[in-house]
Design a protein around this motif. Structure first.
Motif, PDB file in Angstrom:
ATOM      1  N   ASN A 181      40.287  31.788  35.805  1.00 54.11           N
ATOM      2  CA  ASN A 181      39.154  31.273  36.583  1.00 54.11           C
ATOM      3  C   ASN A 181      39.542  30.897  38.012  1.00 54.11           C
ATOM      4  O   ASN A 181      38.751  30.315  38.733  1.00 54.11           O
ATOM      5  N   GLU A 182      40.763  31.246  38.433  1.00 50.49           N
ATOM      6  CA  GLU A 182      41.238  30.951  39.785  1.00 50.49           C
ATOM      7  C   GLU A 182      41.379  32.241  40.589  1.00 50.49           C
ATOM      8  O   GLU A 182      41.545  33.315  40.013  1.00 50.49           O
ATOM      9  N   GLN A 183      41.359  32.112  41.892  1.00 48.45           N
ATOM     10  CA  GLN A 183      41.543  33.244  42.793  1.00 48.45           C
ATOM     11  C   GLN A 183      42.995  33.275  43.274  1.00 48.45           C
ATOM     12  O   GLN A 183      43.531  32.247  43.700  1.00 48.45           O
ATOM     13  N   LEU A 184      43.605  34.448  43.226  1.00 46.40           N
ATOM     14  CA  LEU A 184      44.991  34.604  43.652  1.00 46.40           C
ATOM     15  C   LEU A 184      45.181  34.147  45.098  1.00 46.40           C
ATOM     16  O   LEU A 184      46.106  33.396  45.406  1.00 46.40           O
ATOM     17  N   ASN A 185      44.306  34.591  45.992  1.00 47.36           N
ATOM     18  CA  ASN A 185      44.450  34.228  47.414  1.00 47.36           C
ATOM     19  C   ASN A 185      44.386  32.725  47.641  1.00 47.36           C
ATOM     20  O   ASN A 185      45.113  32.187  48.474  1.00 47.36           O
TER      21      ASN A 185
END
Length: 80
Positions: free
Chosen positions: A43-47
């Motif tokens: 549920n997290e964004q890599l960037n």
């Protein structure tokens, strides 16, 4: 510099994959002279996760691993 051994990083990758993470950042803590795993949850964004370390004083990203891709081949890129 890589402080963590290839088998240790492989273990970290396997743990992250088992826990459902999508990526693992291998982060160097230059003050402690060690590498630590930082997992990116589904549920997290890599960037967004990477931005935390872009301007950090003593922390820098040494490698980014895609936990849905072949782990061994990714490890071989940094441990040649």
């Amino acid at each position: 510099m890589l402080y963590a051994t290839k088998p240790l990083v492989m273990r970290w990758l396997q743990v992250g994959k088992k826990e459902g993470a999508t990526y693992m950042l291998l982060v160097e803590d230059t003050l402690a002279e060690e590498n630590v795993p930082v997992y990116v949850a589904a549920n997290e964004q890599l960037n967004d996760k990477m931005k935390r370390f872009n301007d950090a004083h003593s922390m820098r990203i040494k490698a980014v691993f895609d936990l849905h891709a072949d782990l061994e081949s990714q490890l071989n890129i940094i441990y040649w």
